[in-house]
Motif scaffolding. Structure first.
Motif, mmCIF file in Angstrom:
data_model
loop_
_atom_site.group_PDB
_atom_site.id
_atom_site.type_symbol
_atom_site.label_atom_id
_atom_site.label_comp_id
_atom_site.label_asym_id
_atom_site.label_seq_id
_atom_site.Cartn_x
_atom_site.Cartn_y
_atom_site.Cartn_z
ATOM 1 N N PHE A 12 17.430 -22.898 -10.590
ATOM 2 C CA PHE A 12 17.316 -24.247 -9.989
ATOM 3 C C PHE A 12 16.079 -24.222 -8.886
ATOM 4 N N ASN A 14 13.828 -27.126 -7.673
ATOM 5 C CA ASN A 14 13.455 -28.386 -7.152
ATOM 6 C C ASN A 14 12.273 -28.118 -6.205
ATOM 7 N N ASP A 43 17.752 -24.633 -16.924
ATOM 8 C CA ASP A 43 17.188 -25.113 -15.821
ATOM 9 C C ASP A 43 18.278 -26.296 -15.350
ATOM 10 N N SER A 45 17.637 -27.980 -12.326
ATOM 11 C CA SER A 45 16.842 -28.802 -11.469
ATOM 12 C C SER A 45 17.025 -30.194 -11.740
ATOM 13 N N TYR A 49 11.742 -32.886 -11.692
ATOM 14 C CA TYR A 49 11.400 -31.521 -11.487
ATOM 15 C C TYR A 49 11.505 -30.581 -12.746
ATOM 16 N N SER A 50 12.789 -30.749 -13.506
ATOM 17 C CA SER A 50 12.721 -30.004 -14.850
ATOM 18 C C SER A 50 11.684 -30.230 -15.709
ATOM 19 N N ASN A 53 9.098 -28.108 -14.759
ATOM 20 C CA ASN A 53 9.113 -26.788 -14.789
ATOM 21 C C ASN A 53 8.842 -26.339 -16.386
ATOM 22 N N THR A 69 22.135 -30.040 -14.989
ATOM 23 C CA THR A 69 22.182 -30.234 -13.652
ATOM 24 C C THR A 69 23.684 -29.534 -12.860
ATOM 25 N N THR A 265 16.589 -22.791 -3.099
ATOM 26 C CA THR A 265 17.116 -24.294 -2.994
ATOM 27 C C THR A 265 18.767 -24.152 -3.167
#
Length: 309
Positions: A12, A14, A43, A45, A49-50, A53, A69, A265
């Protein structure tokens, strides 16, 4: 290139610092290695954000990248573990630097796989972080201590050395760490652990997710006794689903795994946790382990290099 193992990441991330940790992990892992290795990334996130990434993995042709998520790591990952098609899987944390772990174009890992092939009694092989992380930083260079094998009770299998980590520490039935598994065991293990525990922290500490245990947990000594009994129960009746032994091999004589994840996070912080609330713009939580605080500096992370003392 055909491979007998898959690299598995779940995270995760973010935020800029968490993404930088992933970048460092990948750079150190694949500094001298072919990137055409099966990699499964889950992932959790948020979507934006993903997307950022995922750009870190653009050079990996044999990649499966999934953005899910779902916050619970066990629920999230159990949906996709069937995508692992290799006989072995190496689970790696995204917030570590891996110096020469996949060295000599994965020969280190293949040596360990060969050991698992020869010795079925070995449950898992761990690639632990260095025992004492006392860092000295000069400009952008992080100096760190080397692993010490001199006091280990070494075993040998066809001239390949390894040792039983239970000689020095308690073996957890689940461990959120860098570990090489047989894939069949790994999938069965995660399904079992997720049926009894809520997350990584509770699985390592043995805090069951059931209502009756939540009541017992209010009583310190009673809960300690219950956790001990539960460990024996799992080891006797579910030995094919939990980690029963952990070995460390000579791979770790030439490799160094350095935990750089000061900033996290994760949201659910338990009493006596090693993390605390981060009130900066990064949000989430940060480690209270002061030796890791040097890795909360984005300027350092952008130019970081590692050197053993």
């Amino acid at each position: 290139m055909n491979s007998d193992f898959t690299i598995f990441f779940t995270f995760f991330a973010n935020g800029e610092i968490r993404r930088k940790y992933i970048e460092i992990a990948l750079k150190t892992l694949f500094a001298k290695n072919d990137k055409n290795i099966p990699i499964l990334v889950i992932d959790s996130s948020s979507k934006n954000y993903s997307k950022s990434n995922k750009t870190l993995f653009l050079d990996f042709p044999n990649l499966t990248f999934i953005n899910d998520t779902e916050k619970n790591p066990f629920i999230r990952c159990n949906k996709y573990l069937h995508l692992i098609k290799t006989k072995y899987v190496i689970r790696l944390l995204e917030d570590c630097a891996y110096l020469n772990l996949l060295g000599n174009n994965f020969q280190n890992i293949r040596n360990d796989i060969n050991l698992l092939e020869r010795n079925k009694a070995i449950n898992v092989i761990q690639y632990p972080i260095i025992d004492e992380q006392k860092f000295r930083v000069e400009e952008n260079i992080v100096f760190y201590p080397k692993n010490d094998f001199s006091k280990k009770k070494l075993l040998s299998d066809q001239g390949y050395f390894y040792y039983d980590r239970s000689d020095e520490t308690k073996i957890y039935h689940y461990l959120c760490n860098n570990i090489l598994y047989r894939t069949k065991f790994f999938i069965k293990h995660w399904k079992y652990i997720s049926s009894r525990y809520e997350n990584h922290n509770s699985a390592e500490s043995g805090d069951l997710k059931f209502i009756f245990y939540k009541f017992i947990s209010n009583f310190r000594y009673l809960s300690s006794i219950f956790r001990l009994v539960n460990r024996y129960f799992e080891k006797i009746f579910y030995s094919d689903c939990v980690i029963t032994n952990i070995f460390i091999t000579q791979t770790m004589k030439t490799s160094d795994v350095i935990h750089i994840g000061y900033h996290s996070t994760e949201e659910n912080i338990k009493r006596n946790s090693i993390r605390k609330i981060d009130n900066t713009k990064n949000k989430g939580t940060v480690s209270i382990l002061q030796n890791l605080k040097v890795f909360n500096n984005i300027k350092l992370l952008n130019n970081i290099k590692f050197k053993s003392e």
